[in-house]
Design an enzyme around this catalytic site. Structure first.
Site, mmCIF file in Angstrom:
data_model
loop_
_atom_site.group_PDB
_atom_site.id
_atom_site.type_symbol
_atom_site.label_atom_id
_atom_site.label_comp_id
_atom_site.label_asym_id
_atom_site.label_seq_id
_atom_site.Cartn_x
_atom_site.Cartn_y
_atom_site.Cartn_z
ATOM 1 N N THR A 296 -5.486 16.102 24.731
ATOM 2 C CA THR A 296 -6.749 16.087 24.981
ATOM 3 C C THR A 296 -7.266 14.967 23.588
ATOM 4 O O THR A 296 -6.607 14.902 23.271
ATOM 5 C CB THR A 296 -7.540 17.024 24.662
ATOM 6 O OG1 THR A 296 -9.735 17.055 24.409
ATOM 7 C CG2 THR A 296 -7.055 17.934 23.240
ATOM 8 N N ASP A 297 -8.326 13.625 24.214
ATOM 9 C CA ASP A 297 -8.465 13.337 22.854
ATOM 10 C C ASP A 297 -9.021 14.164 22.038
ATOM 11 O O ASP A 297 -9.696 13.890 20.400
ATOM 12 C CB ASP A 297 -9.551 12.415 23.750
ATOM 13 C CG ASP A 297 -11.147 12.567 24.348
ATOM 14 O OD1 ASP A 297 -10.766 14.562 24.100
ATOM 15 O OD2 ASP A 297 -11.483 12.089 24.580
ATOM 16 N N GLU A 298 -9.482 15.563 22.414
ATOM 17 C CA GLU A 298 -9.927 16.128 20.760
ATOM 18 C C GLU A 298 -9.686 15.750 19.583
ATOM 19 O O GLU A 298 -9.957 16.429 18.897
ATOM 20 C CB GLU A 298 -10.543 17.518 21.320
ATOM 21 C CG GLU A 298 -12.006 16.945 22.591
ATOM 22 C CD GLU A 298 -12.571 18.483 22.405
ATOM 23 O OE1 GLU A 298 -12.031 19.831 22.161
ATOM 24 O OE2 GLU A 298 -13.412 18.661 24.086
ATOM 25 N N TYR B 96 -9.988 25.152 19.232
ATOM 26 C CA TYR B 96 -9.422 24.805 20.017
ATOM 27 C C TYR B 96 -8.885 23.133 19.825
ATOM 28 O O TYR B 96 -7.587 23.479 20.556
ATOM 29 C CB TYR B 96 -10.552 24.383 21.293
ATOM 30 C CG TYR B 96 -10.070 23.586 22.587
ATOM 31 C CD1 TYR B 96 -8.777 23.791 23.450
ATOM 32 C CD2 TYR B 96 -9.896 22.181 22.963
ATOM 33 C CE1 TYR B 96 -8.023 23.136 24.676
ATOM 34 C CE2 TYR B 96 -10.167 21.172 23.843
ATOM 35 C CZ TYR B 96 -8.843 21.378 24.790
ATOM 36 O OH TYR B 96 -8.233 20.550 25.636
ATOM 37 N N LYS C 132 -4.910 22.253 19.769
ATOM 38 C CA LYS C 132 -3.498 21.476 21.288
ATOM 39 C C LYS C 132 -3.050 20.803 20.235
ATOM 40 O O LYS C 132 -1.877 19.884 20.390
ATOM 41 C CB LYS C 132 -4.853 20.490 22.194
ATOM 42 C CG LYS C 132 -5.432 21.262 22.963
ATOM 43 C CD LYS C 132 -5.201 21.823 24.484
ATOM 44 C CE LYS C 132 -4.540 20.173 24.549
ATOM 45 N NZ LYS C 132 -3.506 21.338 26.497
HETATM 46 P P1 NAD Z 1 -9.455 24.650 33.028
HETATM 47 O O1 NAD Z 1 -9.244 25.766 32.079
HETATM 48 O O2 NAD Z 1 -9.480 24.382 34.249
HETATM 49 O O3 NAD Z 1 -7.150 25.163 33.544
HETATM 50 C C1 NAD Z 1 -6.365 26.221 32.248
HETATM 51 C C2 NAD Z 1 -5.183 26.568 33.766
HETATM 52 O O4 NAD Z 1 -4.478 26.727 33.035
HETATM 53 C C3 NAD Z 1 -5.788 28.014 34.588
HETATM 54 O O5 NAD Z 1 -5.515 27.970 35.874
HETATM 55 C C4 NAD Z 1 -5.768 28.986 33.917
HETATM 56 O O6 NAD Z 1 -4.739 30.145 34.817
HETATM 57 C C5 NAD Z 1 -3.825 28.365 32.885
HETATM 58 N N1 NAD Z 1 -3.697 29.933 32.569
HETATM 59 C C6 NAD Z 1 -4.023 29.491 30.857
HETATM 60 N N2 NAD Z 1 -3.583 30.116 30.050
HETATM 61 C C7 NAD Z 1 -2.268 30.562 30.244
HETATM 62 C C8 NAD Z 1 -0.899 31.183 30.445
HETATM 63 N N3 NAD Z 1 -0.981 31.492 28.805
HETATM 64 N N4 NAD Z 1 0.103 31.041 31.270
HETATM 65 C C9 NAD Z 1 -0.109 30.246 31.831
HETATM 66 N N5 NAD Z 1 -1.250 29.751 32.546
HETATM 67 C C10 NAD Z 1 -2.175 29.447 31.798
HETATM 68 O O7 NAD Z 1 -8.573 23.745 31.685
HETATM 69 P P2 NAD Z 1 -8.449 22.237 32.298
HETATM 70 O O8 NAD Z 1 -9.944 21.407 32.074
HETATM 71 O O9 NAD Z 1 -8.078 22.239 34.273
HETATM 72 O O10 NAD Z 1 -6.862 21.404 31.575
HETATM 73 C C11 NAD Z 1 -6.183 21.331 31.762
HETATM 74 C C12 NAD Z 1 -5.498 20.886 30.645
HETATM 75 O O11 NAD Z 1 -6.088 19.506 30.563
HETATM 76 C C13 NAD Z 1 -5.312 22.326 29.293
HETATM 77 O O12 NAD Z 1 -3.968 21.594 28.938
HETATM 78 C C14 NAD Z 1 -6.651 20.722 28.567
HETATM 79 O O13 NAD Z 1 -5.949 21.051 27.106
HETATM 80 C C15 NAD Z 1 -6.644 19.511 29.206
HETATM 81 N N6 NAD Z 1 -7.637 18.457 29.177
HETATM 82 C C16 NAD Z 1 -8.689 19.241 29.930
HETATM 83 C C17 NAD Z 1 -10.167 18.224 29.592
HETATM 84 C C18 NAD Z 1 -10.901 18.872 30.245
HETATM 85 O O14 NAD Z 1 -12.318 17.860 30.214
HETATM 86 N N7 NAD Z 1 -11.075 19.319 30.857
HETATM 87 C C19 NAD Z 1 -9.475 16.666 29.216
HETATM 88 C C20 NAD Z 1 -8.419 16.054 28.499
HETATM 89 C C21 NAD Z 1 -7.294 16.869 28.589
HETATM 90 O O1 DAU Z 2 -12.980 15.505 25.497
HETATM 91 C C1 DAU Z 2 -11.402 16.301 26.290
HETATM 92 C C2 DAU Z 2 -13.005 17.736 25.988
HETATM 93 O O2 DAU Z 2 -13.234 17.911 27.032
HETATM 94 C C3 DAU Z 2 -11.343 18.794 27.071
HETATM 95 O O3 DAU Z 2 -10.058 18.294 25.652
HETATM 96 C C4 DAU Z 2 -11.667 19.928 26.948
HETATM 97 O O4 DAU Z 2 -10.824 20.642 27.595
HETATM 98 C C5 DAU Z 2 -12.943 19.953 27.937
HETATM 99 O O5 DAU Z 2 -13.209 21.715 27.935
HETATM 100 C C6 DAU Z 2 -14.194 19.243 27.162
HETATM 101 O O6 DAU Z 2 -14.743 20.300 25.992
HETATM 102 P P1 DAU Z 2 -16.003 19.409 25.867
HETATM 103 O O7 DAU Z 2 -16.783 20.614 24.659
HETATM 104 O O8 DAU Z 2 -16.270 18.027 25.606
HETATM 105 O O9 DAU Z 2 -16.971 20.266 26.958
HETATM 106 P P2 DAU Z 2 -17.832 20.833 27.477
HETATM 107 O O10 DAU Z 2 -18.396 20.343 29.190
HETATM 108 O O11 DAU Z 2 -17.815 22.176 26.909
HETATM 109 O O12 DAU Z 2 -19.244 19.942 26.662
HETATM 110 C C7 DAU Z 2 -19.124 18.788 27.057
HETATM 111 C C8 DAU Z 2 -20.716 18.203 25.849
HETATM 112 O O13 DAU Z 2 -22.057 19.207 26.020
HETATM 113 C C9 DAU Z 2 -20.224 19.288 24.185
HETATM 114 O O14 DAU Z 2 -20.976 17.769 23.641
HETATM 115 C C10 DAU Z 2 -20.852 19.958 24.195
HETATM 116 C C11 DAU Z 2 -22.434 20.245 25.061
HETATM 117 N N1 DAU Z 2 -22.889 21.453 26.479
HETATM 118 C C12 DAU Z 2 -22.020 22.523 26.531
HETATM 119 C C13 DAU Z 2 -22.376 23.045 27.505
HETATM 120 C C14 DAU Z 2 -21.485 24.327 28.026
HETATM 121 C C15 DAU Z 2 -24.464 21.801 26.182
HETATM 122 O O15 DAU Z 2 -24.779 20.550 25.706
HETATM 123 N N2 DAU Z 2 -24.948 22.725 26.287
HETATM 124 C C16 DAU Z 2 -23.856 24.272 27.516
HETATM 125 O O16 DAU Z 2 -24.161 24.811 27.709
#
Ligand code: NAD
Ligand code: DAU
Length: 350
Positions: free
Chosen positions: A132-134, A157, A161
């Site tokens: 992730t970019d975080e 988190y 990562k």
């Molecule tokens: P998600 O939470 O939707 O999915 C995670 C999946 O991993 C789920 O299916 C869960 O059951 C599985 N999982 C969790 N713990 C596990 C374990 N111990 N063993 C096996 N499986 C397990 O997450 P996502 O948003 O699809 O993110 C997927 C990946 O991409 C993550 O590594 C996250 O850090 C990265 N990522 C997410 C975003 C985003 O915006 N969502 C952006 C950049 C990177």
């Molecule tokens: O940048 C990549 C990341 O983006 C991934 O690595 C993470 O897995 C993914 O969850 C996401 O993280 P964020 O914290 O940016 O996403 P989230 O949707 O939780 O929140 C987006 C923005 O909105 C953040 O600034 C927090 C805000 N927010 C979020 C929720 C859930 C609110 O204001 N209200 C809310 O209820």
């Protein structure tokens, strides 16, 4: 089969799109989806491919090294694309250890098992780690995250990562494993679990529930359509240079409050409500602890070196996303029943 690829976290949001893309695009690859099915994992995300002959599902926790080892043996795994993770920042604030167990320990387990299984020909196999970019921290004074930006994670988190990214690179440096890492910005699109901002707001607007905006809604995120991220993962997997890092993003920055207003406006149109109706649901709530101000990815390297760029404009992607949620009430009902209600009450109503 040319390759037998283990995709971890393939029942989650991004993982399910990656699995679907690989199963359908590469019929001569065996795709093994390994997922323990936490609250975020959902096999309904994989209906389109569940009966494909090159698709296999294994319910395994990446914290269980023995079970992982059996899966490598059983399927003759040649490559890994690792997405399994605890992914929600708010949950990491209440339970950091769960993030250490899966994101750090689970990743190291997976590296160990892969290293051992591939030891005869370590250089013939790829371990692709999706991050992730975080990990780069928070931008306050303009600029973008580059692949060379020093790590500065600010939440449990992102710290977990960042740690997993370091382990992947350490295994490449120490043992000669072939690895590649990509760091992506915020994804949105179908199958996104409604604890995250965009699907949570769509679901709440639909149900006339308050839209909880943290702080003043001034925080900025850089949004990318999930299928474009899956395409980028395909590109990096096949064309990425071993040992390199690729930033993935859409050059698409939005303040949270502007995204929420856009969703309100679009939903009013689609639900036939008077313009302005849904905006009345916006509720400013207590800020997230340690809330990162701004993320913004510079995705020049992947564009110039591998030829990848987003295929969709945000306006198109958000339309597709809203329509998907409006047409998939059953999916929403399933994921928002049971423990989701407990989480929601605890996080937003206590
Ligand atoms: P998600 O939470 O939707 O999915 C995670 C999946 O991993 C789920 O299916 C869960 O059951 C599985 N999982 C969790 N713990 C596990 C374990 N111990 N063993 C096996 N499986 C397990 O997450 P996502 O948003 O699809 O993110 C997927 C990946 O991409 C993550 O590594 C996250 O850090 C990265 N990522 C997410 C975003 C985003 O915006 N969502 C952006 C950049 C990177
Ligand atoms: O940048 C990549 C990341 O983006 C991934 O690595 C993470 O897995 C993914 O969850 C996401 O993280 P964020 O914290 O940016 O996403 P989230 O949707 O939780 O929140 C987006 C923005 O909105 C953040 O600034 C927090 C805000 N927010 C979020 C929720 C859930 C609110 O204001 N209200 C809310 O209820």
């Amino acid at each position: 089969m040319k390759k037998s690829i283990l995709i971890t976290g393939g029942a989650g949001f991004i993982g399910s799109h990656v699995v679907k893309l690989f199963v359908l695009k590469y019929p001569d690859y065996k795709i093994v989806n390994l997922d323990t099915l936490t609250y975020a994992g959902n096999l309904e995300n994989l209906k389109e491919v569940e009966s494909s002959s090159n698709y296999f599902f294994e319910k395994v926790n990446i914290q269980d090294a023995q079970a992982l080892n059996s899966i490598f043996q059983k399927h003759g795994i040649t490559d890994v694309i690792h997405l399994a993770a605890e992914s929600h920042v708010d949950r990491s604030i209440t339970d950091p250890l769960a993030f250490v167990m899966t994101n750090v320990i689970g990743t190291v387990n997976l590296l160990n098992v892969a290293k051992e299984f591939w030891k005869a020909k370590l250089d013939k196999h790829l371990f692709y780690h999706v991050s992730t970019d975080e990990v780069y921290g928070s931008l306050h004074d303009g600029g973008f995250f580059l692949e060379t930006t020093p790590y500065d994670p600010q939440s449990p988190y992102s710290a977990s990562k960042a740690s997993s990214d370091h382990f992947v690179r350490a295994y490449a440096n120490t043992y000669g494993m072939k690895t590649v890492v990509s760091n992506c910005s915020n994804n949105y699109g179908p199958n996104h679990f409604p604890e995250k901002l965009i699907p949570l707001c769509i679901n709440n607007i639909k149900n006339n529930k308050p839209l909880p905006v943290y702080g003043k809604g001034e925080n900025v995120r850089d949004w990318l359509f999930v299928k474009d991220h899956a395409r980028a993962i395909d590109t990096v997997f096949h064309q990425g240079i071993v040992g390199e890092t690729y930033n993935i993003g859409g050059f698409n920055e939005w303040k949270n409050i502007d995204i929420v207003r856009l969703l309100c406006q679009k939903m009013d149109e689609k639900l036939g409500r008077e313009p302005g109706t849904s905006e009345k649901l916006i509720t400013f709530v207590k800020d997230r602890a340690g809330h990162d101000l701004r993320y913004a990815i510079d995705a020049t390297k992947i564009k110039e070196e591998l030829g990848w760029e987003p295929s969709l404009q945000f306006e198109e992607g958000i339309e597709i996303t809203i329509d998907w949620y409006l047409n998939n009430q059953e999916w929403l009902d399933h994921v928002t029943s049971g423990t989701y209600q407990d989480y929601y009450k605890e996080h937003y109503e206590s």
